[in-house]
Every structure is written in structure tokens, then in C-alpha cells.
Design a protein around this motif. Structure first.
Motif, mmCIF file in Angstrom:
data_model
loop_
_atom_site.group_PDB
_atom_site.id
_atom_site.type_symbol
_atom_site.label_atom_id
_atom_site.label_comp_id
_atom_site.label_asym_id
_atom_site.label_seq_id
_atom_site.Cartn_x
_atom_site.Cartn_y
_atom_site.Cartn_z
ATOM 1 N N ALA A 284 0.884 -1.172 -0.067
ATOM 2 C CA ALA A 284 -0.090 -0.079 -0.008
ATOM 3 C C ALA A 284 0.939 1.292 -0.097
ATOM 4 C CB ALA A 284 -1.047 -0.043 1.318
ATOM 5 N N GLY A 285 2.008 1.176 0.662
ATOM 6 C CA GLY A 285 2.893 2.343 0.796
ATOM 7 C C GLY A 285 2.105 3.579 1.181
ATOM 8 N N THR A 286 2.165 4.533 0.503
ATOM 9 C CA THR A 286 1.564 5.860 0.820
ATOM 10 C C THR A 286 0.168 6.008 0.550
ATOM 11 O OG1 THR A 286 1.652 6.885 -1.349
ATOM 12 C CG2 THR A 286 3.698 7.320 -0.035
ATOM 13 N N GLY A 287 -0.353 5.032 -0.220
ATOM 14 C CA GLY A 287 -1.762 5.035 -0.699
ATOM 15 C C GLY A 287 -2.235 5.513 -1.950
ATOM 16 N N TYR A 288 -1.067 6.161 -2.713
ATOM 17 C CA TYR A 288 -1.239 6.951 -3.743
ATOM 18 C C TYR A 288 -1.515 5.857 -5.012
ATOM 19 C CZ TYR A 288 0.140 9.686 -7.916
ATOM 20 O OH TYR A 288 0.108 10.566 -9.094
ATOM 21 N N ASN A 289 -0.931 4.859 -4.957
ATOM 22 C CA ASN A 289 -1.520 3.916 -6.223
ATOM 23 C C ASN A 289 -2.600 3.506 -6.060
ATOM 24 O OD1 ASN A 289 0.074 2.773 -8.446
ATOM 25 N ND2 ASN A 289 -0.703 0.784 -7.597
ATOM 26 N N ALA A 290 -3.032 2.959 -4.833
ATOM 27 C CA ALA A 290 -4.469 2.545 -4.495
ATOM 28 C C ALA A 290 -5.501 3.654 -4.740
ATOM 29 C CB ALA A 290 -4.705 2.032 -2.978
ATOM 30 N N ALA A 291 -5.081 4.723 -4.759
ATOM 31 C CA ALA A 291 -6.110 5.938 -5.018
ATOM 32 C C ALA A 291 -6.261 6.022 -6.526
ATOM 33 C CB ALA A 291 -5.496 7.452 -4.643
ATOM 34 N N LEU A 292 -5.260 5.772 -7.385
ATOM 35 C CA LEU A 292 -5.108 5.971 -8.995
ATOM 36 C C LEU A 292 -5.990 4.558 -9.342
ATOM 37 C CD1 LEU A 292 -1.472 6.555 -9.510
ATOM 38 C CD2 LEU A 292 -3.301 8.129 -10.092
ATOM 39 N N LEU A 293 -6.012 3.324 -8.567
ATOM 40 C CA LEU A 293 -6.727 2.207 -8.965
ATOM 41 C C LEU A 293 -8.206 2.654 -8.679
ATOM 42 C CD1 LEU A 293 -4.410 -0.537 -7.443
ATOM 43 C CD2 LEU A 293 -5.076 -0.304 -9.895
ATOM 44 N N SER A 294 -8.417 3.187 -7.557
ATOM 45 C CA SER A 294 -9.725 3.264 -7.032
ATOM 46 C C SER A 294 -10.591 4.570 -8.037
ATOM 47 C CB SER A 294 -9.776 3.923 -5.600
ATOM 48 O OG SER A 294 -9.680 3.020 -4.700
ATOM 49 N N HIS A 295 -9.678 5.153 -8.404
ATOM 50 C CA HIS A 295 -10.068 6.265 -9.626
ATOM 51 C C HIS A 295 -10.717 5.747 -10.763
ATOM 52 C CE1 HIS A 295 -10.211 9.317 -12.613
ATOM 53 N NE2 HIS A 295 -10.297 10.430 -11.595
ATOM 54 N N ARG A 296 -9.655 4.602 -11.250
ATOM 55 C CA ARG A 296 -10.165 4.005 -12.344
ATOM 56 C C ARG A 296 -11.225 3.085 -12.432
ATOM 57 N NH1 ARG A 296 -11.860 1.715 -15.940
ATOM 58 N NH2 ARG A 296 -10.917 0.899 -17.788
ATOM 59 N N LEU A 297 -11.379 2.067 -11.100
ATOM 60 C CA LEU A 297 -12.099 0.959 -10.803
ATOM 61 C C LEU A 297 -13.161 1.153 -9.987
ATOM 62 C CD1 LEU A 297 -9.269 -1.700 -10.648
ATOM 63 C CD2 LEU A 297 -10.939 -1.266 -12.850
ATOM 64 N N GLY A 298 -13.136 2.259 -9.017
ATOM 65 C CA GLY A 298 -14.146 2.383 -7.988
ATOM 66 C C GLY A 298 -13.634 1.655 -6.625
ATOM 67 N N ASP A 299 -13.877 2.233 -5.894
ATOM 68 C CA ASP A 299 -13.452 1.870 -4.339
ATOM 69 C C ASP A 299 -13.720 0.390 -3.894
ATOM 70 O OD1 ASP A 299 -12.743 4.369 -3.828
ATOM 71 O OD2 ASP A 299 -14.509 5.103 -2.670
ATOM 72 N N SER A 300 -14.762 0.010 -4.368
ATOM 73 C CA SER A 300 -15.276 -1.287 -3.797
ATOM 74 C C SER A 300 -14.557 -2.559 -4.718
ATOM 75 C CB SER A 300 -16.872 -1.265 -4.067
ATOM 76 O OG SER A 300 -17.136 -1.332 -5.486
ATOM 77 N N HIS A 301 -13.822 -1.950 -5.791
ATOM 78 C CA HIS A 301 -13.165 -3.058 -6.686
ATOM 79 C C HIS A 301 -11.729 -3.138 -6.248
ATOM 80 C CE1 HIS A 301 -16.287 -4.049 -9.268
ATOM 81 N NE2 HIS A 301 -16.720 -2.627 -9.077
ATOM 82 N N VAL A 302 -11.154 -2.417 -5.183
ATOM 83 C CA VAL A 302 -9.607 -2.202 -4.979
ATOM 84 C C VAL A 302 -9.457 -2.647 -3.492
ATOM 85 C CG1 VAL A 302 -7.799 -0.835 -4.731
ATOM 86 C CG2 VAL A 302 -9.646 -0.453 -6.646
#
Length: 362
Positions: free
Chosen positions: A110-128
Motif C-alpha cells: 500500500a505504501g503511501t496509498g497513492y497507487n491505491a487511489a489511482l486504482l480506485s479512481h479507475r475501478l471504483g473503491d469497492s473493486h480495490v
């Protein structure tokens, strides 16, 4: 810093994105929007300079956060153990995921969370879902994600075990260095899913072929990540062993050869776990090097083409042998290598499974 940070940051993000687009690192419009809209500065409120100084809230911080560079964001006992990856590498990996709407993704690291935010932006929170080893990493990541308006599932735990409670996943992306592929992660993929992970100093895209079996190819890009931490105390670099004091020998492998990233990839597979340190001349050219391993082996290559070694293994001789294989094969890049995984073994091969083979420790 001016008070209008959001406006300045948005402008700086657009400039960074244009740099990535111009370099060919960012081509997908959906990912372009994600990089333009997710505020990296929210996820990197500070970073550590090479000197160890913590940099935050000033122009040096603002500029660095909006440049295409990796930034150390977490230290353990004074050693760097987590970072915000270089945006161009992040873009390369995210585009290599080849995601589609409705897919579920697991991130290891997860690190800082930045990559997870990019994934959530593209796929939606419930998919990450994203996993990291220590609460002092996942806690701040979760808070920063919420501040930026994203709420993926953030789990504190052993990344090698993934998150079976939320499986299966169409895509698994690993953002920390691995020496082999954890079998538990493969078991959490959908039948047509794949895992994208750094192995050695490059990226492998691994597809299931059956129960407990998989195969994949390496992408042409280099990828340098901090290693996966299996416990909260992991990840601290080993101290350099005492330098050899005995007489050196002439070597067929000059220190300068180690600057070849294609060779460094093969070395990272054939002799995993090495740490490097260089001597540079006034022109920035490598004139000498030291390389060591956690088992206590160390080699010191001098500018006069001699090398001294000590410890349980002769590391430079191993590198010489590996370099001969590399030259005979025509100095291949990572995309000429593949990987085959079974419950009993994991093997990296050159060109095809019948070619030269290197076994990974599992």
C-alpha cells in the motif's frame, strides 16, 4: 508556499502528466485522467532526502512531489523501507494491468496509498484492496485516501498471503520487490486473471495455466522496488561487511559493466539479494564498485581492473560467470526472459523453457 495549494498542485500535476505522455509512459485516457485528478501531494506530505533530512511543506517538497521521481516516505532504524514510486513506472505498471470496468484488483504494498487511489479512481473503491505489513504504513495511507475522497479496502497484514477474504481478483499488482512469486497470490486470481510483479529488476506478467501452475513473460522495462516486508521489522538494508583486505586478482568484468541494466536484471535473478555501491569519477562514470550479500560475502572491484573478495562466496566470480552467459546470449533485455511456476519450483528461462534456466528460491 502560497495558500492556493490545490490550484498550484493541479497545474503541476497536469505538467507532470504531459511529461509522462510525451515520454510515452502514459497513453491510456482513463489513466491519464487518474494521474491528473489524484493529488500526489496529499499522499506524500513529506519525504526523506538522501541525507536523511525530512522535507515537508516548502518549495523543495512541492517541486519534488510533482517531478517524475521516487521519494522515500518511511524509514526504519534510519533505513529507507517504503517510498512513493516514480510516476512513470507507476503509469507503466498500471497500463500493463490492462484493466476493464468491473474488475477487482489487489495491490500488494500500500505504501503511501497513492497507487491505491489511482486504482480506485479507475475501478471504483469497492473493486480495490490494498495490503501492507505495518499499521504505521496502512494507517496513514487509509487517512490520506479518505482525505482525497477514496475508500478502498486497506488491510494490515503479510502481503505474501494477499487477502483471500476479498478474492478472487482479476488483477494483482505487486509494488514491492519479490525474489519469487508467493503461491497464495496465484490462488486468489480468477481463471483468466494475471499477476504483475517485480522479480529481480524487471516486471513479470504471470498467468495461471492450471491448479498451482502458471507461466509468464517479463516486460522490457526495468523496475527497482524496495523488497516485500514479511514482518514489520523487515526491509532494513544489511550493513556492508568489512572490505576484503587480501590481494586482488585481475578480473574480466570491469566495474563499468554493472551499469548495464540488462545485465543487472540477469544478475538480480541469478544472484539475488545483492547490494551495490559505486565509485564515480568527475564525469559520473563508474570506476569501482562494492557488492555484498546478506550472507556476509563481499567483493571490491578497483579502478585498476583487480577485484578482492571475501566471505562464504566469491561474488565477483559469480558475476563474471553470469556476464559470460549474458554475452553469449547476445546481451538480452528482460523481455527475452520468461517464468514457469509449479508447486515444486519457479524457474526463469531465456527465450524458451528449454533455454538457460535459473531457479528461484521459494
Amino acid at each position: 508556499m502560497t495558500t492556493d495549494l490545490p490550484t498550484r498542485a493541479a497545474e503541476a500535476r497536469r505538467a507532470l502528466v504531459q511529461t509522462l505522455v510525451d515520454a510515452g509512459d502514459l497513453t491510456d485516457p482513463d489513466w491519464r485522467r487518474a494521474f491528473e485528478e489524484v493529488p500526489r501531494h496529499t499522499f506524500v506530505p513529506y519525504f526523506y532526502a538522501p541525507s536523511g533530512e525530512r522535507v515537508s511543506g516548502d518549495e523543495r517538497w512541492f517541486t519534488a512531489v510533482h517531478e517524475d521521481r521516487s521519494l522515500v516516505t518511511h524509514r526504519t532504524d534510519g533505513a529507507a523501507t517504503s517510498s512513493s514510486s516514480q510516476p512513470s513506472l507507476m503509469a507503466t505498471m498500471l497500463e500493463a494491468l490492462e484493466v476493464g470496468d468491473g474488475m477487482n484488483a489487489l495491490e500488494i504494498g500500500a505504501g503511501t496509498g497513492y497507487n491505491a487511489a489511482l486504482l480506485s479512481h479507475r475501478l471504483g473503491d469497492s473493486h480495490v484492496t490494498t495490503v501492507d505489513i505495518a499499521e504505521d504504513i496502512t494507517g496513514p495511507a487509509r487517512d490520506r485516501l479518505a482525505t482525497a475522497g477514496y475508500h478502498p479496502t486497506v488491510i494490515t497484514g503479510d502481503g505474501s498471503l494477499g487477502s483471500p477474504d476479498h478474492a478472487p481478483y482479476d488483477r494483482i499488482i505487486v509494488t514491492c520487490g519479490l525474489s519469487s512469486v508467493p503461491p497464495d497470490l496465484l490462488q486468489q486470481l480468477t481463471d483468466d486473471g494475471f499477476l504483475l510483479t517485480p522479480l529481480g529488476n524487471a516486471l513479470a506478467r504471470v498467468h495461471l495455466t492450471g491448479p498451482g501452475t502458471a507461466t509468464g513473460r517479463f516486460l522490457p522495462h526495468g523496475a527497482f522496488f524496495m523488497p516485500l516486508r514479511l514482518t514489520a521489522a523487515d526491509g532494513v538494508p544489511t550493513h556492508r561487511p568489512r572490505l576484503p583486505t587480501g590481494p586482488g586478482r585481475l578480473s574480466t568484468l570491469p566495474a563499468l559493466a554493472i551499469a548495464d541494466n540488462h545485465f543487472r536484471f540477469l544478475a538480480s535473478i541469478a544472484i539475488p539479494g545483492l547490494t551495490w555501491q559505486y565509485d564515480l569519477n568527475d564525469h559520473g562514470e563508474i570506476t569501482g564498485a562494492r557488492v555484498w550479500h546478506p550472507d556476509g560475502s563481499i567483493a571490491h572491484a578497483h579502478p585498476d581492473a583487480t577485484v578482492a573478495e571475501s566471505g562464504p562466496r566469491n561474488l565477483w566470480r559469480l558475476l563474471e560467470d553470469t556476464h559470460r552467459t549474458y554475452q553469449i546470449a547476445g546481451c538480452p533485455g528482460p523481455d527475452r526472459y520468461g517464468i514457469t511456476l509449479t508447486p515444486e519450483s519457479q524457474q526463469v528461462w531465456l527465450d524458451n523453457p528449454a533455454g538457460p534456466v535459473w531457479s528461484l528460491a521459494i
